[in-house]
Write an enzyme that holds these catalytic residues in place. Structure first.
Site, PDB file in Angstrom:
ATOM      1  CD  GLU A   1      -8.006   5.474   7.396  1.00 57.26           C
ATOM      2  OE1 GLU A   1      -8.253   4.572   7.107  1.00 57.26           O
ATOM      3  OE2 GLU A   1      -6.842   6.059   7.674  1.00 57.26           O
TER       4      GLU A   1
ATOM      5  CD  GLU B   1      -2.857  -0.637   2.605  1.00 53.68           C
ATOM      6  OE1 GLU B   1      -3.576  -1.633   3.051  1.00 53.68           O
ATOM      7  OE2 GLU B   1      -2.794   0.330   3.135  1.00 53.68           O
TER       8      GLU B   1
ATOM      9  CD  GLU C   1     -12.307   1.546   0.179  1.00 57.85           C
ATOM     10  OE1 GLU C   1     -12.783   0.389   1.119  1.00 57.85           O
ATOM     11  OE2 GLU C   1     -11.071   1.544  -0.101  1.00 57.85           O
TER      12      GLU C   1
ATOM     13  CE  LYS D   1     -10.403   2.143   5.032  1.00 57.26           C
ATOM     14  NZ  LYS D   1      -8.965   2.142   4.448  1.00 57.26           N
TER      15      LYS D   1
END
Length: 476
Positions: free
Chosen positions: A343, A278, A334, A337
């Protein structure tokens, strides 16, 4: 021992050169992390089509979703699947369960779906509860079980690893001083490195220069974090020379990667390869999250891609020429999250599937149409007061539950909402939640609390206080 010279015929040399080229060609392809923590994302079938249109070389899943693995069948996309953290203990204790996991999640799709990596657990060593610590001891045995099952099924080309965050490091600066945390060194890290070395696998690392820079923006150059130091596009030449090795660094990512390389070398594992499982840069965030914007995200990921797809491979100062397989985080923003605003804003695409900014995952495009990409307004830390209030058009019942939670945390969070206090009026869930959210965040932010409340809260620089009712605030 006597050395014997030998000659390789031109045909054989060409063959091995071709193999090396094919490996480099495959390994330099950029991957994407496909997370699905959102209630407004494109379907798996739409997502796979988007991934193909983006020409991603790899895709990393956070599970082994059957629908997605079937959709990837017949494509040339290399796939990474994951054993969830919760399944690690049972797999570690019983080979039958390891065999079953491989049968259900790998053999059912392989080789039509080109599964190339199995990641056992996601940042397992970043969780510290008693239950989490039990999983620490289960981690490497579970990896051994999965690898043993692959071997029994004659599958040698799937690498088994586990993703680690940079918090496994006790020291990472200067890079030559890199060393792993003492609490995991002998019990987890050493057996892990033994396994990775014996199986010729990778050290999977989640590495975010943004997080390191954002913690110390006054002492780390933003250009250095964005790969712009010394390339003519930033504000002057910025570099760092390690005082022990005399290696010179022109970007923060290399510095972080080499700290892990030196930590492994100290344990006599100098040849384990790195894989970036990541990395990325947030395209938006909260008011107190400096540098989180689409402009910086575009620069970071474009320069990352250029570096990792370069031919010949660039590597790092400690390992020049090293090919580093890389997965960008993430495919989508997203919205489910938890935590601070960043985030929910790491995506290359928004929730509709449209690019947040342009990238070329093959690293061939140098010019992008950025006319609509706003210049950053938050590259310097915000100075002033911030409050935490309910977002617009939130569900009243859910807001009431969040209000109850905030007030139940103690430290006098909601004392001023008592009937005889200044902030009691007006009596409404929205008003009381506004005070409670601000008060809770002000009191518990130093312990890691965020202004989120499951998506019900937002930050504001406008003081919501009324009359004698003064709202607590966070002052930066």
């Amino acid at each position: 021992m006597e050395k014997h010279s030998f000659k390789i015929c031109p045909l054989a040399l060409s063959f091995f050169s071709l193999l090396a080229f094919i490996y480099a060609e495959s390994s330099s392809k950029i991957g994407i992390n496909y997370g699905r923590q959102g209630d407004n994302l494109p379907s798996p079938s739409q997502s796979v089509e988007l991934i193909k249109s983006m020409k991603a070389g790899r895709i990393k899943l956070y599970d082994a979703n059957p629908e997605i693995l079937k959709l990837l069948s017949g494509t040339k996309i290399h796939v990474s699947v994951m054993v969830p953290n919760r399944e690690i203990p049972i797999i570690s204790l019983n080979q039958t369960f390891a065999d079953q996991w491989v049968r259900v999640n790998v053999l059912a799709y392989y080789p039509q779906t080109m599964i190339r990596f199995i990641v056992v657990g996601n940042e397992v060593l970043s969780f510290y509860s008693d239950r989490d610590r039990e999983i620490w001891s289960n981690l490497v045995p579970a990896m051994r079980g999965i690898k043993k099952s692959l071997k029994k099924n004659n599958i040698p080309n799937i690498k088994v690893g586990t993703s680690m965050a940079m918090d496994v490091m006790e020291s990472s600066f200067p890079p030559s001083a890199g060393r792993f945390r003492a609490d995991i060194l002998n019990t987890v890290i050493t057996p892990l490195l033994q396994f990775l070395s014996a199986t010729n696998s990778f050290f999977f690392l989640d590495v975010y220069p943004y997080l390191a820079w954002a913690e110390n923006p006054s002492n780390i150059s933003l250009d250095y974090a964005l790969f712009r130091a010394g390339n003519g596009n930033g504000n002057g030449n910025v570099s760092y020379t390690d005082p022990i090795t005399n290696l010179t660094y022109t970007n923060l990512l290399d510095q972080m990667l080499d700290s892990v390389i030196f930590a492994m070398e100290k344990l006599r594992y100098p040849n384990i390869r790195l894989l970036i499982s990541e990395t990325g840069w947030p395209n938006s965030g909260d008011i107190d999250q400096t540098g989180a914007n689409a402009y910086n995200a575009a620069i970071y990921n474009r320069n990352l891609i250029k570096k990792m797809t370069a031919r010949p491979a660039v590597g790092t100062p400690a390992r020049p020429g090293m090919i580093i397989p890389t997965f960008i985080f993430s495919l989508y923003n997203e919205n489910l999250k938890r935590g601070p605003g960043t985030e929910r804003h790491w995506g290359l695409l928004d929730s509709s599937g449209k690019p947040v900014y342009g990238v070329d995952l093959k690293g061939e495009q140098n010019e992008f149409n950025d006319n609509q990409l706003p210049m950053p307004q938050n590259n310097n830390p915000y100075r002033g007061k911030i409050w935490c209030v309910p977002a617009r058009r939130v569900n009243g019942e859910l807001l009431g539950r969040a209000l109850s939670y905030a007030c139940s945390q103690g430290k006098g969070t909601c004392d001023d909402l008592a009937p005889w206090k200044e902030c009691y009026q007006p009596v409404s869930v929205f008003w009381h939640a506004s005070y409670a959210f601000s008060s809770y965040w002000a009191k518990f932010r130093s312990r890691g609390a965020s202004c989120y409340f499951n998506g019900l809260a937002v930050q504001t620089t406008e003081d919501p206080s009324r009359g004698a009712c003064k709202f607590p605030s966070v002052t930066l």
